[in-house]
Design a protein around this motif. Structure first.
Motif, PDB file in Angstrom:
ATOM      1  N   ASN A  77      37.124 -22.269  13.055  1.00  0.00           N
ATOM      2  CA  ASN A  77      36.019 -23.069  13.928  1.00  0.00           C
ATOM      3  C   ASN A  77      35.450 -24.194  13.225  1.00  0.00           C
ATOM      4  OD1 ASN A  77      36.600 -21.805  16.292  1.00  0.00           O
ATOM      5  ND2 ASN A  77      34.675 -20.577  16.125  1.00  0.00           N
ATOM      6  N   VAL A 257      27.510 -31.724  22.337  1.00  0.00           N
ATOM      7  CA  VAL A 257      28.368 -31.478  23.650  1.00  0.00           C
ATOM      8  C   VAL A 257      27.418 -30.557  24.133  1.00  0.00           C
ATOM      9  CG1 VAL A 257      30.584 -30.768  24.528  1.00  0.00           C
ATOM     10  CG2 VAL A 257      30.462 -32.298  22.511  1.00  0.00           C
ATOM     11  N   ARG A 258      26.915 -29.461  23.718  1.00  0.00           N
ATOM     12  CA  ARG A 258      26.202 -28.258  24.209  1.00  0.00           C
ATOM     13  C   ARG A 258      25.047 -29.091  24.881  1.00  0.00           C
ATOM     14  NH1 ARG A 258      23.907 -24.077  20.444  1.00  0.00           N
ATOM     15  NH2 ARG A 258      22.639 -23.329  22.347  1.00  0.00           N
ATOM     16  N   ARG A 261      25.967 -30.778  28.213  1.00  0.00           N
ATOM     17  CA  ARG A 261      25.977 -29.899  29.243  1.00  0.00           C
ATOM     18  C   ARG A 261      24.648 -29.373  29.916  1.00  0.00           C
ATOM     19  NH1 ARG A 261      31.036 -25.708  28.972  1.00  0.00           N
ATOM     20  NH2 ARG A 261      29.070 -23.993  29.263  1.00  0.00           N
ATOM     21  N   MET A 282      36.949 -34.003  16.845  1.00  0.00           N
ATOM     22  CA  MET A 282      37.832 -34.320  18.149  1.00  0.00           C
ATOM     23  C   MET A 282      36.969 -34.192  19.387  1.00  0.00           C
ATOM     24  SD  MET A 282      40.316 -31.129  18.459  1.00  0.00           S
ATOM     25  CE  MET A 282      40.792 -31.554  20.256  1.00  0.00           C
ATOM     26  N   VAL A 283      35.944 -33.233  19.311  1.00  0.00           N
ATOM     27  CA  VAL A 283      35.185 -33.350  20.615  1.00  0.00           C
ATOM     28  C   VAL A 283      34.338 -34.443  21.011  1.00  0.00           C
ATOM     29  CG1 VAL A 283      34.827 -30.621  20.109  1.00  0.00           C
ATOM     30  CG2 VAL A 283      32.946 -32.404  19.600  1.00  0.00           C
ATOM     31  N   LEU A 286      36.342 -35.917  23.562  1.00  0.00           N
ATOM     32  CA  LEU A 286      36.219 -35.092  24.940  1.00  0.00           C
ATOM     33  C   LEU A 286      34.992 -35.055  25.375  1.00  0.00           C
ATOM     34  CD1 LEU A 286      37.969 -31.951  23.535  1.00  0.00           C
ATOM     35  CD2 LEU A 286      39.010 -33.882  24.993  1.00  0.00           C
ATOM     36  N   LYS A 288      31.294 -36.501  27.487  1.00  0.00           N
ATOM     37  CA  LYS A 288      30.852 -37.595  28.255  1.00  0.00           C
ATOM     38  C   LYS A 288      29.500 -37.949  28.257  1.00  0.00           C
ATOM     39  CE  LYS A 288      32.613 -34.934  31.355  1.00  0.00           C
ATOM     40  NZ  LYS A 288      33.373 -34.341  32.833  1.00  0.00           N
TER      41      LYS A 288
ATOM     42  N   VAL B 254      43.540 -28.984  25.138  1.00  0.00           N
ATOM     43  CA  VAL B 254      43.124 -30.338  25.008  1.00  0.00           C
ATOM     44  C   VAL B 254      43.633 -31.188  26.163  1.00  0.00           C
ATOM     45  CG1 VAL B 254      43.148 -32.384  23.874  1.00  0.00           C
ATOM     46  CG2 VAL B 254      42.916 -30.344  22.438  1.00  0.00           C
ATOM     47  N   VAL B 257      41.142 -30.408  29.311  1.00  0.00           N
ATOM     48  CA  VAL B 257      39.906 -31.179  29.043  1.00  0.00           C
ATOM     49  C   VAL B 257      40.084 -32.494  29.247  1.00  0.00           C
ATOM     50  CG1 VAL B 257      37.982 -31.784  27.557  1.00  0.00           C
ATOM     51  CG2 VAL B 257      38.921 -29.746  27.433  1.00  0.00           C
ATOM     52  N   MET B 282      38.146 -23.796  20.902  1.00  0.00           N
ATOM     53  CA  MET B 282      36.793 -23.917  21.128  1.00  0.00           C
ATOM     54  C   MET B 282      36.438 -25.077  22.293  1.00  0.00           C
ATOM     55  SD  MET B 282      35.377 -26.440  17.855  1.00  0.00           S
ATOM     56  CE  MET B 282      33.759 -26.616  18.772  1.00  0.00           C
ATOM     57  N   VAL B 283      37.196 -25.780  22.564  1.00  0.00           N
ATOM     58  CA  VAL B 283      37.062 -26.888  23.662  1.00  0.00           C
ATOM     59  C   VAL B 283      36.909 -26.008  25.089  1.00  0.00           C
ATOM     60  CG1 VAL B 283      38.134 -28.497  22.207  1.00  0.00           C
ATOM     61  CG2 VAL B 283      39.451 -27.481  24.299  1.00  0.00           C
ATOM     62  N   GLU B 285      35.223 -23.583  25.888  1.00  0.00           N
ATOM     63  CA  GLU B 285      33.735 -23.248  26.185  1.00  0.00           C
ATOM     64  C   GLU B 285      33.088 -24.423  26.529  1.00  0.00           C
ATOM     65  OE1 GLU B 285      32.290 -20.615  26.572  1.00  0.00           O
ATOM     66  OE2 GLU B 285      33.464 -19.102  25.360  1.00  0.00           O
ATOM     67  N   LEU B 286      33.444 -25.868  25.745  1.00  0.00           N
ATOM     68  CA  LEU B 286      32.823 -26.974  26.205  1.00  0.00           C
ATOM     69  C   LEU B 286      33.307 -27.959  27.434  1.00  0.00           C
ATOM     70  CD1 LEU B 286      33.213 -28.499  22.565  1.00  0.00           C
ATOM     71  CD2 LEU B 286      31.054 -27.194  23.252  1.00  0.00           C
ATOM     72  N   ALA B 287      34.457 -27.112  27.802  1.00  0.00           N
ATOM     73  CA  ALA B 287      35.038 -27.886  29.128  1.00  0.00           C
ATOM     74  C   ALA B 287      34.000 -27.797  30.439  1.00  0.00           C
ATOM     75  CB  ALA B 287      36.172 -27.299  29.666  1.00  0.00           C
ATOM     76  N   LYS B 288      34.258 -28.341  31.603  1.00  0.00           N
ATOM     77  CA  LYS B 288      33.202 -28.078  32.615  1.00  0.00           C
ATOM     78  C   LYS B 288      34.200 -28.147  33.871  1.00  0.00           C
ATOM     79  CE  LYS B 288      30.326 -31.252  31.939  1.00  0.00           C
ATOM     80  NZ  LYS B 288      29.678 -32.383  31.812  1.00  0.00           N
TER      81      LYS B 288
END
Lengths: 336, 336
Positions: A77, A257-258, A261, A282-283, A286, A288, B254, B257, B282-283, B285-288
């Motif tokens: 991670n 990112v958390r 959300r 990279m996040v 991703l 927003k 990826v 997302v 890990m993404v 968990e960050l996705a919606k």
């Protein structure tokens, strides 16, 4: 496989002259050295390092020390290790060095592995990919008196063979603060998870320092690493008590990112707060809106660590060697 | 550093007996071996591998071969390498093996590094962390006739010293399809970026196979790797032409997302499509909503690769060794 005798024969010199030429002996003329080098290339000859090691008691290998992995995921991670390693191997390739790894599931296992590299592999040069308080592996390497470079900051005194390479996280904390102020945000909130982490501590100190020097009110909020419901309730009440907040500085991209959300769950709009973070992983793309973030150049950290170690000019440098960082602007920080 | 003579003295045997005991010679009694082992432990003695290498011409080291990095970021963005490496080092630690790395910015540089490991480091065991078509580094290792394990699938014939360890991506493609069907979704869309990638090809084949065997209509859509505006326009028109679509299978997290973002821009609601993807990074968990995804166990892939290589029972296994995968359920796949 060609031998030194083959090289000597092709270069038209004796094997002992060929050997001296390879070791860059001053007794040998440049012209002869050049002939030997050409013969080595033509025959694709590599010196037998194992044989040399018996004499030199030191191999042409750098040992990279990974942090103890508490579980199978803990390392995967961290998005930086692979890039730091790539930077190290890039320099080692140029200088004909090899790279070995030491890792372990416990401090004891890690130390055992470092010991194997030192005793069986004759490795006398190490790079720590991490830095933590009261680290037994670091103490072990310190006692062995071998040159080492730590990617990270010093937690305490280190011997003269040790050097630290890092980003200037204090400066970066100041820079992100100024970046938001320049975009006309004045009411800033700093979000973090763990001030025992030197990186987080330095970043928040940079923020506090910048705010204080301008006479602005500094606010900070700690996110729980585990309890998302608790964090959400606490942040909601914090923001209700501090409705003036216009922008947030997040201690890393994942925290950012958390937070995005959580803010969405709390019915805030993305435009309600500007946001800037650190690490530029990279996040950021991703997120927003996509996140403005501080690039810390892990590949270059690895390169610099290896260069310093191989240049052997470690002694006398008691301050960390700081590499530059850079704010990468994205959609999360429009002008106010 | 203790020598074999010190060990022999403490064990009360001759140095040659101590040496035979260390090499597990049948002439030496178990009792003597035990005495020598204890003396080795007490003195913290490691055999001098360099000296042994000169005799054995083979070191106790595994060489890990990384893919050529086209730029500084290209590797850091693959979240699996570090975990595979950790799995490899975990097994190597147990078996007193060391681990070295070979990497490069070009095929030539990578091959030069592999050559250095073979010729200078006496390394005769390799693990490829990747698999690609017409790979010069792979051809080089094949010609050297050294045992190697590839983490990935075979693109062509390989010699008897070579073995492949991988997930069964075809089966995983079938499994995610069945998972959605079990949740009552019937109109599925498979999203991918590049079918030249063996992994993507196998996954979509699994999907197509499952759909075909049930007489269901299979749909697929290729996302451009670069042009987001073009992708958005094309996906919009595709979804307008296929309004029956209820669920999406994305070839990795990826892609998933990215697709979530595009769907939001296109004014779709998160509940409009169920979504499942692969890799469980890990993404997810960050996705919606958070993504249901297929865990591929990279740590275990590394462990298995190292075990097979060290067991030396590579010969005769011409099929890849498949490791299990597992669907991790999250919010993106409710029952319809």
């Amino acid at each position: 496989m060609p031998t030194i005798k083959d090289v000597a024969r092709l270069a038209g010199v004796s094997p002992s002259t060929a050997s001296r030429a390879m070791h860059d002996n001053k007794m040998i003329s440049e012209a002869t050295k050049e002939r030997v080098r050409k013969a080595m290339e033509e025959l694709d000859y590599s010196p037998n390092y194992s044989a040399q090691n018996l004499v030199k008691r030191e191999s042409n290998t750098i040992g990279i020390i990974l942090p103890v992995r508490e579980n199978q995921d803990s390392l995967g991670n961290n998005p930086f290790f692979m890039q730091i390693i790539q930077g190290i191997t890039s320099v080692c390739t140029e200088k004909d060095y090899m790279v070995s790894l030491a890792s372990g599931r416990s401090d004891e296992e890690l130390i055992k592995n470092i010991q194997t590299l030192i005793r069986s592999g004759n490795i006398r040069k190490f790079i720590f990919l991490y830095s933590k308080k009261d680290d037994p592996a670091f103490s072990f390497v310190q006692k062995e008196q071998v040159p080492c470079v730590v990617v990270g900051q010093a937690y305490g005194p280190a011997n003269q063979e040790t050097m630290f390479v890092d980003n200037d996280n204090f400066q970066a904390g100041q820079d992100v603060t100024q970046f938001l102020l320049d975009r006309h945000y004045q009411n800033l909130l700093f979000l973090y998870t763990d001030l025992d982490e030197m990186v987080e501590m330095e970043r928040i100190k940079g923020y506090l320092d910048r705010m204080q020097s301008l006479g602005l009110k500094a606010l900070s909020f700690q996110l729980s690493r585990v309890d998302e419901a608790k964090t959400m309730a606490e942040l909601q009440s914090f923001l209700q008590q501090n409705p003036q907040i216009e922008a947030m500085i997040c201690c890393d991209d994942v925290i950012a990112v958390r937070t995005q959300r959580i803010l969405e769950w709390l019915q805030y709009k993305p435009s309600d707060f500007a946001m800037i973070s650190f690490n530029n992983t990279m996040v950021t793309e991703l997120a927003k809106p996509s996140l403005t973030s501080v690039e810390i150049f892990p590949f270059q950290l690895g390169e610099k660590a290896a260069s310093l170690l191989l240049e052997r000019n470690l002694k006398g440098l008691d301050k960390p060697y700081f590499l530059p960082h850079e704010i990468i602007e994205r959609g999360s920080t429009p002008y106010l």
